[in-house]
Structure formats: C-alpha cells, structure tokens
Design an enzyme around this catalytic site. Structure first.
Site, mmCIF file in Angstrom:
data_model
loop_
_atom_site.group_PDB
_atom_site.id
_atom_site.type_symbol
_atom_site.label_atom_id
_atom_site.label_comp_id
_atom_site.label_asym_id
_atom_site.label_seq_id
_atom_site.Cartn_x
_atom_site.Cartn_y
_atom_site.Cartn_z
ATOM 1 N N ASP A 101 16.482 -35.867 -12.314
ATOM 2 C CA ASP A 101 15.932 -34.736 -13.047
ATOM 3 C C ASP A 101 16.552 -33.485 -12.442
ATOM 4 O OD1 ASP A 101 14.476 -33.184 -14.778
ATOM 5 O OD2 ASP A 101 12.581 -34.204 -14.391
ATOM 6 N N TRP A 102 16.548 -32.417 -13.189
ATOM 7 C CA TRP A 102 17.276 -31.213 -12.783
ATOM 8 C C TRP A 102 16.604 -30.587 -11.559
ATOM 9 C CZ3 TRP A 102 19.264 -33.828 -16.292
ATOM 10 C CH2 TRP A 102 20.414 -33.465 -16.994
#
Length: 724
Positions: free
Chosen positions: A231-232
C-alpha cells in the site's frame, strides 16, 4: 518474441532495483536498454482514477481522464450475482487498458468487522463466502483485458482509525476461517496476478513486511506466485521488506530514490548485508507478470473507456444492487406516465437526491464522465405529465469535507468535524437555524403532493478513506426529518444511500423503504426504474443492519477501536473471534433491524419439495440440497437462495453461509434448484495441524432467503475425518 523473464540474467543490480520500486506516484521504473517497461497502476474499485502528475498529487490538466463511474463494491455485493461481478470486472479492466494501465488496484475484500469503518463502501460484505465468490468473478473479468487485478488489503485492515500503525491481535483459527478466505478465493482460486499489502501491523510486523502473511501463508501455504505490492507508504524497513516483504514498494512521496527498496537496499546489497538473490525472486515475478499481460506484444488488448456498453452494464449492476427493505402496504412500485392512477405531483426531499458522489471517498474517487443523480433519474423517467419538485429537507454543514485532492484525506479535520457533529451543543446557531428552516419548508410543502420521496443517507464525509464514523446515526438531523415527514404524509417512500448500516429509529413509521449504496454514473436512473416498476428489485443485504451500535459484536466485546500499548502503539484485539455480523446475531439471538441476506421483491416466491442427497466416496464427500422454487406473483423477478451450515464445534457460530444461487423466474414459472457442498464447506481450521479438517459429526443445514428467513432445516452426518 523473447519473454521478459529470460532477461533476468542480463540485468545489473541497479536495473533490478529500478524494477522493484516506484519511479512515479503510480508507476514503477523500467529498463530501456532491454526494452523492459514500467508498470502503470491506477486506483480502481469504482472506476479508473483521474491522472496525477508523475511526482506530485496534482491532477493533470489536459482533461483526457474522464471515466465511467462504477457502483461501489457494497452495491455490487448487494446483487449476490457472480455473473454481474464478472461483468463489473470486464468493464473495469477494459477501462483500465483504455487508459493505458497495467494494474488496477481492486477489488478490496476486507471483511466488514464493524459498521463504523469509513472504507466499508469499498468492501463487499461481513461474510467471506459472499465476498470471495464475487471477488473471484470480478478478478476474472478484469484480467480478460490484459490487465492485472490487485486484491487488497492483505490482511486484517478492518478499520481506518489508526490504520497506519495499529497492531491487530487475532487467534489463528479466526484468521484462517474468517479474514483470509476471501483473499484465497480472489488471489488463488480467482488467479489475481497481484495482491496489495495492508498498512496495519500483525505479529509485530507491518503487513507489507510480514513474514507470517507474505511468506508463510501466501507463498508457502497457498503457493501464490503473483506479485505483491505495498500500500502507498506501507513499507518502513529495508531488510524486512527485501527478505520477506512485498515485491514492489509504492508510496506517497516523490523522493523515489530514497524509498526503502531503492538506494537503501542497493547499499545493503553492495555491503553484503542482504543477498542479491533475495531480489532476483521479486524481479522474476514482476517480469513474469509483464509476460502474462503481454506488455511487449503487438496484439495486447487496447481496451476502451466511456463506452455505451459499459454504461449499460453499470445500470444493470446498480439496479440489481438496490434492496427493497420494506413494502408493507405494497405502496411500491409507484405508477408513472399517463396512467390515471399515476401521481400528478411528486416531491423529492433530501440532499442525496441531487448530490454527486463520484469524486469523493478517498482513493476510490472517480472523475466521472457524467453522473445521473436520483432526482435527475426520476425526472427522466417520469416525463412531462408529472410535476416533480425538490427540496433539500436537511442542511449539509460540511461541504468542505466531501471532495478531497490527491492523497490528502483531511483526516484530522474530518475527525474534528465528526466529534462536533455528534454533539448537538457544538453545532452553531446558524446550522440549527438552517436545519429548522429546511425541515419546516419540507413539512409545509409535502401535503400538496401526491407522493413524497425522501432520499438521504450518508455521503463521502462519512463513507471515506482514512476516517471511521463516530456512530451509526444518520448525519445532519435526518432522523428528525424522516420521522416528521412520516407523521405528516401517508404516501412517503424513504431511500437511503450509504456504504454501511445506519440506525433507523423511525423505521416503524415508514412503510416503503429502499437501501442502496453508491450506484455509479447511472445510479439515479436505476433507482427511478425500481421506484416506478420498470425493474423489479432483487438486491439482498450483504451485511446485517443492527438496531443500534450498542448491539454490534465489537461494542459488546469492547474490541474496537483498541487501546494503546505501554510503548504507545495502538493495539486492537479481535476478542469477538468468529462472532462477526450475522454469525453473532443468530448465535446470541440478538434482534436486528434487517438480517443478512434480506431483500424483498414486487413479486412473491414459494419453495417446496426440499431434498438432501449425500454422495460418499473414499476421498470425497458431497451434500446437495435441492428444492423447487416458483414465482407465485404477477411480475418477473429474482430470488436468492442461501445455504448455511451449522458446525458442531465449540466456538463456532450457529450458522455460516456456504453457498447461494440467484434464480430468475417469470410469473408462475417453476425451477429446480440445487446447491452442492463439498467437504471443505464443513471444515474448520486446525491450529495443531495447520490445515482445514472436516471432522466426523452431525451438521445442520439451513436453506433460506436470509439468515433469519429459513425455509428448510435438516441434519447430515459426516462419517469420517476429511483433510481439506
């Protein structure tokens, strides 16, 4: 043409490093020397997101990124229709390719553990079988288009509060029986070519660096060979990620060379602290993904976006995702057009009747080509012979929170707003005055109309990434508005748009009630066609609607949102174990507002001739439950049969969904329906043996149209132990 996987021996260390981390906010680096492209990604649970500058969260100005807005996963789950989930995926994948994407960051399959999770509208259900079945079909649809699906968020990402650091404590049995099956169905059975890690911690590790999740379960136990993506901003440490973490590191900052999997990793490999072979596996999986997507092939699918066929599919999904919760006086469907009994004047009340929702919610936002709101859809359906007016009914006092830019979800200001909105004393005199004014205006006008349709619910200040809801109440004083309208007029229909359950203290006053989620660009037209009988509703709730927040298992077990540990880290214990959603309410016999799987129709159905057949073989055991279903009403319609299993093991819920089938029938038509269960459907996870086992014993089967409306109950005996 040479396969990209054949190029691994020719890559330098610097080039390998380039391939495994972001070189832009939504792309990885490529190697021009060997004609290895980068991977281009896009958020996409509800459609392909707008284009951003390569190194800044600023929308690109050229305007070539308007796209089709698809229904939310909650709306899709309400269809209980795997065929439509496949069609949903086809549209999403085709639009992704049309926009030049290689990976679409969807679907989200996290279990709805608490109705307060702000991101629930992006997820399917409180049940793993419903979630996994639909998600696997969706993945197949996406990947028909030479685009990789990316199932997310692996795993235990069930709340937005403290999501970036919360440590989740859960027992192994619950993990494998409730929170992992949908990931297995979508990623392994569904063949998703990539999977995204989660922000939170588990077993003392961030999920994107988790040896337990990413190595022991995903790779070793499930034999998953796809690409794992962070995930970012989900990666925090170089060594842990390199040795047993994700294959690709993505984040929200533009210093790409300083990512943990960039220069810091290069330096550690050069110093001999990490073996280069550790990243060879990652690079090989990435190159294999590129080969599967035919990225260097001339005949790769080109895709297309904003196609008319896409919009037709979106409308079908939206209509089938609408749930008829109440129709006590058979008030619906309403008449329309030139019919003598059709209402001549209709008043539509409520902010959600005219509000656009596509551009809100966080990373699920879509720059929609257009959006048909409910009020517009109603007017389009009615034509010019009916007067149709709109009044706001309630005042939305937080417009600034409904649309956000880039990666900034304004979590602090939203939390502050939610805190204030939950306390009437904190509301300004101006807001009180406007609420009173809007209510009085609606009450004064309502008696002059033949029909009143209230359209309210939540919006993307509450169904939003990064923030959980403070409670289950309707915001903006809507409860008062609905109750007052119900007291004032007889011909009232209430429509709620929301991504999670809400309390309805006025429900006993309302005879006609529809629920829907964010239904995509044709949602308003689909709703109108249901209201006026062009489409017979067939949606079913994918989650339980409890009477009040205090009844929910996380409240009863005091297991949300968690408490800080002595070292200051937020920590949540899943002490309710398997008792999530309907599993809890049916086992504990807790009354609910509307049960899991509930949904009515404008026609009626009956079931008879129930039979149970057991097929025993040396290494396989199957049970088939069948019946004859008939449409006993006057309209074409669809009914969903749901088969639940009660497992005779301590700690198990009374029932758990194991199979379902949606059946379409013309008026008076009959059909034989069979639902077959394998031994896996009777199995539970053995922590001691590290696998699922179906134990000998007597199992109860429940066939019905919701978790409460059980039509047939029987018992079957499993004669011997089966390893699954």
């Amino acid at each position: 043409m040479q396969k990209l996987t054949d190029l691994l021996p020719q890559l330098t260390l610097e080039e390998k490093i380039t391939i495994i981390h972001a070189a832009g906010l939504f792309r990885t680096g490529g190697v021009a020397r060997l004609n290895i492209p980068g991977l281009h990604m896009s958020d996409g649970p509800n459609g392909i997101r707008q284009e951003f500058e390569d190194n800044a969260w600023q929308p690109k100005p050229e305007g070539g990124d308007y796209a089709s807005w698809l229904p939310s996963n909650t709306c899709l789950a309400s269809t209980w229709n795997p065929e439509l989930a496949f069609c949903f995926g086809q549209v999403l994948g085709n639009e992704a390719r049309g926009r030049g994407k290689d990976i679409v960051l969807a679907p989200g399959v996290n279990i709805k553990r608490t109705p307060l999770c702000g991101r629930n509208f992006e997820y399917f259900s409180e049940d793993p079988v419903l979630t996994g079945t639909l998600a696997a079909s969706l993945v197949h649809g996406i990947q028909e288009n030479d685009v990789a699906a990316c199932v997310k968020h692996f795993a235990l990402n069930n709340q937005e509060q403290n999501r970036l650091e919360v440590e989740v404590e859960i027992d192994e049995k619950t993990l494998h029986e409730l929170y992992l099956p949908a990931f297995y169905d979508a990623a392994v059975e569904g063949g998703s070519l990539s999977i995204m890690g989660a922000y939170n911690r588990y077993h003392g590790e961030f999920c994107c660096e988790s040896r337990k999740l990413l190595q022991e379960i995903l790779r070793d136990k499930w034999h998953y060979d796809g690409v794992t993506i962070s995930d970012w901003g989900g990666v925090h440490h170089t060594e842990e990620t390199a040795l047993h973490g994700v294959d690709i590191e993505m984040s929200v900052t533009s210093d790409f060379d300083n990512y943990q999997m960039a220069s810091p990793l290069y330096e550690k490999i050069k110093a001999g602290e990490i073996p280069e072979a550790a990243i060879d596996e990652k690079v090989l999986r990435i190159l294999s993904l590129m080969d599967k997507l035919r990225m260097n092939e001339p005949y790769r699918r080109a895709g297309g976006f904003n196609l008319e066929t896409h919009h037709q599919t979106i409308e079908r999904i939206a209509a089938e995702g609408i749930v008829l919760l109440k129709n006590e006086k058979e008030h619906l469907p309403l008449q329309a057009g030139s019919d003598a009994t059709a209402p001549k004047k209709i008043l539509v009340v409520g902010d959600n009747a005219t509000r656009s929702h596509a551009s809100g919610g966080g990373s699920a936002e879509v720059k929609a080509l257009y959006e048909i709101t409910p009020f517009l859809g109603i007017r389009m359906t009615l034509g010019g012979n009916t007067v149709c007016d709109w009044l706001p009914g309630y005042y939305v006092d937080n417009e600034e929170h409904l649309h956000v830019e880039g990666g900034d979800w304004q979590a602090d200001s939203l939390n502050e707003y939610h805190h204030k909105s939950g306390n009437p004393e904190n509301l300004s005199e101006r807001i009180h005055s406007l609420r009173k004014q809007y209510l009085e205006q609606a009450l004064a006008a309502a008696p002059d109309y033949d029909e009143v349709i209230f359209i309210g619910g939540l919006n993307h200040s509450f169904d939003v990434e990064g923030v959980d809801r403070p409670d289950m109440k309707l915001p903006y004083g809507q409860d008062e508005v609905i109750a007052a309208l119900a007291d004032k007029v007889e011909n009232l229909t209430v429509v709620l748009i929301n991504g999670s359950p809400v309390e309805m203290p006025w429900a006993h006053k309302v005879h006609s009630l529809l629920q829907t989620s964010y239904c995509g660009m044709h949602g308003g037209l689909a709703l109108a066609k249901v209201l006026f009988g062009d489409i017979n509703p067939s949606g079913k709730l994918p989650e339980t609607y409890p009477l009040r927040l205090a009844d929910t298992p996380t409240c009863q077990y005091h297991s949300y949102p968690g408490e800080p540990t002595p070292d200051g880290h937020p920590h949540v214990v899943y002490s309710e174990k398997l008792m999530v959603g309907y599993r809890y309410y049916t086992t504990r016999q807790i009354p609910v507002l509307f049960p899991f799987g509930h949904g009515l129709s404008y026609t009626s159905f009956s079931c008879q001739d129930f039979q149970t057949e057991i097929q025993e073989q040396t290494d396989e055991w199957q049970v088939t439950v069948s019946c004859e279903i008939q449409n006993t009403g006057q309209h074409y319609g669809k009914e969903t049969l749901q088969l639940y299993v009660g497992i005779p093991e301590e700690g198990q819920p009374k029932m758990a969904l194991r199979s379902f089938a949606k059946i379409a029938l013309e008026s008076t038509e009959k059909q034989e329906v069979s639902l077959t269960l394998s031994q896996r459907d009777f199995a539970t996870y053995s922590v001691e043996e590290g696998r699922f086992i179906a134990w000998p014993g007597n199992y109860t089967l429940y066939l019905g149209t919701s978790s409460e409306n059980i039509l047939y109950e029987t018992s079957v005996k499993l004669p011997q132990k089966h390893l699954c």
